[in-house]
Design an enzyme around this catalytic site. Structure first.
Site, PDB file in Angstrom:
ATOM      1  N   LYS A   6       0.820  -1.211   0.000  1.00 32.17           N
ATOM      2  CA  LYS A   6       0.000   0.000   0.000  1.00 32.17           C
ATOM      3  C   LYS A   6       0.863   1.275   0.000  1.00 32.17           C
ATOM      4  O   LYS A   6       2.076   1.195   0.240  1.00 32.17           O
ATOM      5  CB  LYS A   6      -0.925  -0.028   1.219  1.00 32.17           C
ATOM      6  CG  LYS A   6      -1.908  -1.201   1.204  1.00 32.17           C
ATOM      7  CD  LYS A   6      -2.890  -1.105   2.366  1.00 32.17           C
ATOM      8  CE  LYS A   6      -3.885  -2.258   2.324  1.00 32.17           C
ATOM      9  NZ  LYS A   6      -4.972  -2.081   3.303  1.00 32.17           N
TER      10      LYS A   6
ATOM     11  N   TYR B 156     -12.227  -1.765  -3.961  1.00 36.65           N
ATOM     12  CA  TYR B 156     -12.785  -2.041  -2.628  1.00 36.65           C
ATOM     13  C   TYR B 156     -14.317  -1.985  -2.608  1.00 36.65           C
ATOM     14  O   TYR B 156     -14.907  -1.749  -1.547  1.00 36.65           O
ATOM     15  CB  TYR B 156     -12.211  -1.050  -1.609  1.00 36.65           C
ATOM     16  CG  TYR B 156     -10.827  -1.419  -1.116  1.00 36.65           C
ATOM     17  CD1 TYR B 156     -10.614  -2.591  -0.386  1.00 36.65           C
ATOM     18  CD2 TYR B 156      -9.738  -0.585  -1.348  1.00 36.65           C
ATOM     19  CE1 TYR B 156      -9.348  -2.927   0.080  1.00 36.65           C
ATOM     20  CE2 TYR B 156      -8.466  -0.918  -0.871  1.00 36.65           C
ATOM     21  CZ  TYR B 156      -8.283  -2.087  -0.159  1.00 36.65           C
ATOM     22  OH  TYR B 156      -7.041  -2.419   0.321  1.00 36.65           O
TER      23      TYR B 156
ATOM     24  N   PHE C 169     -15.565   3.409   6.741  1.00 37.90           N
ATOM     25  CA  PHE C 169     -14.193   3.788   6.390  1.00 37.90           C
ATOM     26  C   PHE C 169     -13.921   3.796   4.884  1.00 37.90           C
ATOM     27  O   PHE C 169     -12.804   4.046   4.451  1.00 37.90           O
ATOM     28  CB  PHE C 169     -13.189   2.872   7.108  1.00 37.90           C
ATOM     29  CG  PHE C 169     -13.387   1.387   6.845  1.00 37.90           C
ATOM     30  CD1 PHE C 169     -12.893   0.789   5.698  1.00 37.90           C
ATOM     31  CD2 PHE C 169     -14.071   0.591   7.754  1.00 37.90           C
ATOM     32  CE1 PHE C 169     -13.062  -0.562   5.451  1.00 37.90           C
ATOM     33  CE2 PHE C 169     -14.239  -0.776   7.531  1.00 37.90           C
ATOM     34  CZ  PHE C 169     -13.733  -1.351   6.366  1.00 37.90           C
TER      35      PHE C 169
ATOM     36  N   ARG D 234      -1.478 -14.461   4.102  1.00 31.73           N
ATOM     37  CA  ARG D 234      -2.231 -13.858   5.212  1.00 31.73           C
ATOM     38  C   ARG D 234      -1.499 -14.050   6.540  1.00 31.73           C
ATOM     39  O   ARG D 234      -1.521 -13.170   7.393  1.00 31.73           O
ATOM     40  CB  ARG D 234      -3.653 -14.426   5.260  1.00 31.73           C
ATOM     41  CG  ARG D 234      -4.480 -13.943   4.056  1.00 31.73           C
ATOM     42  CD  ARG D 234      -5.859 -14.544   4.016  1.00 31.73           C
ATOM     43  NE  ARG D 234      -6.707 -14.018   5.080  1.00 31.73           N
ATOM     44  CZ  ARG D 234      -7.304 -12.833   5.061  1.00 31.73           C
ATOM     45  NH1 ARG D 234      -7.124 -12.016   4.040  1.00 31.73           N
ATOM     46  NH2 ARG D 234      -8.080 -12.459   6.054  1.00 31.73           N
TER      47      ARG D 234
ATOM     48  N   THR E 136      -5.511  -7.706  10.257  1.00 32.68           N
ATOM     49  CA  THR E 136      -5.782  -6.399   9.633  1.00 32.68           C
ATOM     50  C   THR E 136      -5.406  -5.257  10.568  1.00 32.68           C
ATOM     51  O   THR E 136      -4.790  -4.274  10.151  1.00 32.68           O
ATOM     52  CB  THR E 136      -7.291  -6.302   9.280  1.00 32.68           C
ATOM     53  OG1 THR E 136      -7.627  -7.424   8.477  1.00 32.68           O
ATOM     54  CG2 THR E 136      -7.599  -5.029   8.522  1.00 32.68           C
TER      55      THR E 136
ATOM     56  N   ARG F   7       2.488  -6.603   9.370  1.00 30.18           N
ATOM     57  CA  ARG F   7       1.684  -5.518   9.965  1.00 30.18           C
ATOM     58  C   ARG F   7       2.131  -5.202  11.393  1.00 30.18           C
ATOM     59  O   ARG F   7       2.148  -4.040  11.786  1.00 30.18           O
ATOM     60  CB  ARG F   7       0.202  -5.874   9.879  1.00 30.18           C
ATOM     61  CG  ARG F   7      -0.338  -5.696   8.450  1.00 30.18           C
ATOM     62  CD  ARG F   7      -1.632  -6.405   8.270  1.00 30.18           C
ATOM     63  NE  ARG F   7      -2.295  -6.078   7.011  1.00 30.18           N
ATOM     64  CZ  ARG F   7      -3.317  -6.778   6.533  1.00 30.18           C
ATOM     65  NH1 ARG F   7      -3.778  -7.824   7.187  1.00 30.18           N
ATOM     66  NH2 ARG F   7      -3.881  -6.429   5.388  1.00 30.18           N
TER      67      ARG F   7
ATOM     68  N   ASN G 122      -2.098  -0.138   6.787  1.00 28.88           N
ATOM     69  CA  ASN G 122      -1.568  -1.402   7.313  1.00 28.88           C
ATOM     70  C   ASN G 122      -0.640  -2.103   6.330  1.00 28.88           C
ATOM     71  O   ASN G 122      -0.515  -3.322   6.332  1.00 28.88           O
ATOM     72  CB  ASN G 122      -2.713  -2.305   7.795  1.00 28.88           C
ATOM     73  CG  ASN G 122      -3.679  -2.681   6.697  1.00 28.88           C
ATOM     74  OD1 ASN G 122      -3.550  -2.213   5.565  1.00 28.88           O
ATOM     75  ND2 ASN G 122      -4.632  -3.537   7.010  1.00 28.88           N
TER      76      ASN G 122
ATOM     77  N   HIS H   1      -2.009  -5.544   1.470  1.00 26.30           N
ATOM     78  CA  HIS H   1      -3.312  -6.176   1.277  1.00 26.30           C
ATOM     79  C   HIS H   1      -3.064  -7.563   0.706  1.00 26.30           C
ATOM     80  O   HIS H   1      -2.126  -7.755  -0.074  1.00 26.30           O
ATOM     81  CB  HIS H   1      -4.167  -5.367   0.283  1.00 26.30           C
ATOM     82  CG  HIS H   1      -5.362  -6.135  -0.207  1.00 26.30           C
ATOM     83  ND1 HIS H   1      -6.533  -6.200   0.506  1.00 26.30           N
ATOM     84  CD2 HIS H   1      -5.536  -6.908  -1.306  1.00 26.30           C
ATOM     85  CE1 HIS H   1      -7.390  -6.982  -0.144  1.00 26.30           C
ATOM     86  NE2 HIS H   1      -6.807  -7.419  -1.252  1.00 26.30           N
TER      87      HIS H   1
ATOM     88  N   GLU I 264      -9.635 -10.076  -7.872  1.00 29.51           N
ATOM     89  CA  GLU I 264      -8.642  -9.025  -7.584  1.00 29.51           C
ATOM     90  C   GLU I 264      -7.462  -9.077  -8.561  1.00 29.51           C
ATOM     91  O   GLU I 264      -6.953  -8.035  -8.977  1.00 29.51           O
ATOM     92  CB  GLU I 264      -8.147  -9.166  -6.140  1.00 29.51           C
ATOM     93  CG  GLU I 264      -9.243  -8.815  -5.137  1.00 29.51           C
ATOM     94  CD  GLU I 264      -8.761  -8.816  -3.700  1.00 29.51           C
ATOM     95  OE1 GLU I 264      -9.531  -8.368  -2.835  1.00 29.51           O
ATOM     96  OE2 GLU I 264      -7.624  -9.261  -3.433  1.00 29.51           O
TER      97      GLU I 264
HETATM   98  P1  CMP Z   1      -7.324  -4.731   3.437  1.00 28.90           P
HETATM   99  O1  CMP Z   1      -6.795  -6.080   3.691  1.00 28.90           O
HETATM  100  O2  CMP Z   1      -6.740  -3.963   2.306  1.00 28.90           O
HETATM  101  O3  CMP Z   1      -8.912  -4.819   3.227  1.00 28.90           O
HETATM  102  C1  CMP Z   1      -9.769  -3.751   3.500  1.00 28.90           C
HETATM  103  C2  CMP Z   1      -9.075  -2.632   4.198  1.00 28.90           C
HETATM  104  O4  CMP Z   1      -9.940  -1.743   4.885  1.00 28.90           O
HETATM  105  C3  CMP Z   1      -8.197  -3.189   5.300  1.00 28.90           C
HETATM  106  O5  CMP Z   1      -7.098  -3.860   4.765  1.00 28.90           O
HETATM  107  C4  CMP Z   1      -7.874  -1.946   6.087  1.00 28.90           C
HETATM  108  O6  CMP Z   1      -6.849  -1.186   5.477  1.00 28.90           O
HETATM  109  C5  CMP Z   1      -9.191  -1.192   5.955  1.00 28.90           C
HETATM  110  N1  CMP Z   1      -9.999  -1.311   7.159  1.00 28.90           N
HETATM  111  C6  CMP Z   1     -10.584  -2.411   7.643  1.00 28.90           C
HETATM  112  N2  CMP Z   1     -11.251  -2.125   8.777  1.00 28.90           N
HETATM  113  C7  CMP Z   1     -11.089  -0.817   8.988  1.00 28.90           C
HETATM  114  C8  CMP Z   1     -11.539   0.078   9.988  1.00 28.90           C
HETATM  115  N3  CMP Z   1     -12.293  -0.343  10.998  1.00 28.90           N
HETATM  116  N4  CMP Z   1     -11.175   1.371   9.891  1.00 28.90           N
HETATM  117  C9  CMP Z   1     -10.404   1.788   8.858  1.00 28.90           C
HETATM  118  N5  CMP Z   1      -9.947   0.990   7.872  1.00 28.90           N
HETATM  119  C10 CMP Z   1     -10.282  -0.303   7.951  1.00 28.90           C
END
Ligand code: CMP
Length: 138
Positions: free
Chosen positions: A9, A49, A57, A85, A91, A102, A112, A115, A126
């Site tokens: 990211k 997304y 969010f 993963r 996450t 992470r 984070n 992805h 994807e």
């Molecule tokens: P990712 O694995 O890219 O999939 C969806 C993304 O949404 C996740 O990683 C985070 O970067 C983001 N995300 C998930 N939950 C939250 C949250 N509660 N607040 C902000 N961002 C979030």
């Protein structure tokens, strides 16, 4: 044999973590069969997304994901979705295990660093979002 999509990211790229993330994949014997650096538009990030469009969010996440370059990769191997993963960690970096990407580098749940696709179905959607078949060296 599985494939999965990995994204480094904008925070990962701007903090100089491209090499570190790729090193962890290579050390884990994960094969990279597609890779490119690109910057998504807001619309492209929203498309990627789309499953999260009702989440509070969503706007902030898609602003962030379109704020700078990302590295997108296709990873290939046995159980690679789960392997990736486990390398990434939870996450929310506060919940991520020691030694995960992470835990080691993420600053918050949104920023984070990486992805990874969460299932074979998601992975194929994807991967197709970013790569055509000539860009994957199988
Ligand atoms: P990712 O694995 O890219 O999939 C969806 C993304 O949404 C996740 O990683 C985070 O970067 C983001 N995300 C998930 N939950 C939250 C949250 N509660 N607040 C902000 N961002 C979030």
């Amino acid at each position: 044999m599985e494939r999965t999509l990995s994204i480094i990211k904008p925070d990962g790229v701007s903090h100089g973590l491209i090499g570190e993330v790729i090193r962890r994949f290579e050390k884990s014997n994960i094969k990279i069969v597609g890779m490119k650096l690109l910057k998504m538009t807001k619309t492209e990030a929203e498309g990627f997304y789309m499953v999260h469009k009702e989440r509070p969010f969503f706007d902030s996440l898609t602003d962030f994901m379109s704020s700078g370059p990302v590295v997108v990769m296709v990873l290939e191997g046995e159980y690679v979705i789960d392997k990736n993963r486990r390398l990434m960690g939870a996450t929310n970096p506060e919940e991520a295990d020691e030694g995960t990407i992470r835990k080691d580098f993420a600053t918050e749940i949104e920023k984070n660093v990486v992805h990874g696709s969460d299932s074979p179905e998601t992975a194929s959607v994807e991967i197709a979002y970013f790569f055509n078949r000539f860009e994957i060296v199988g």
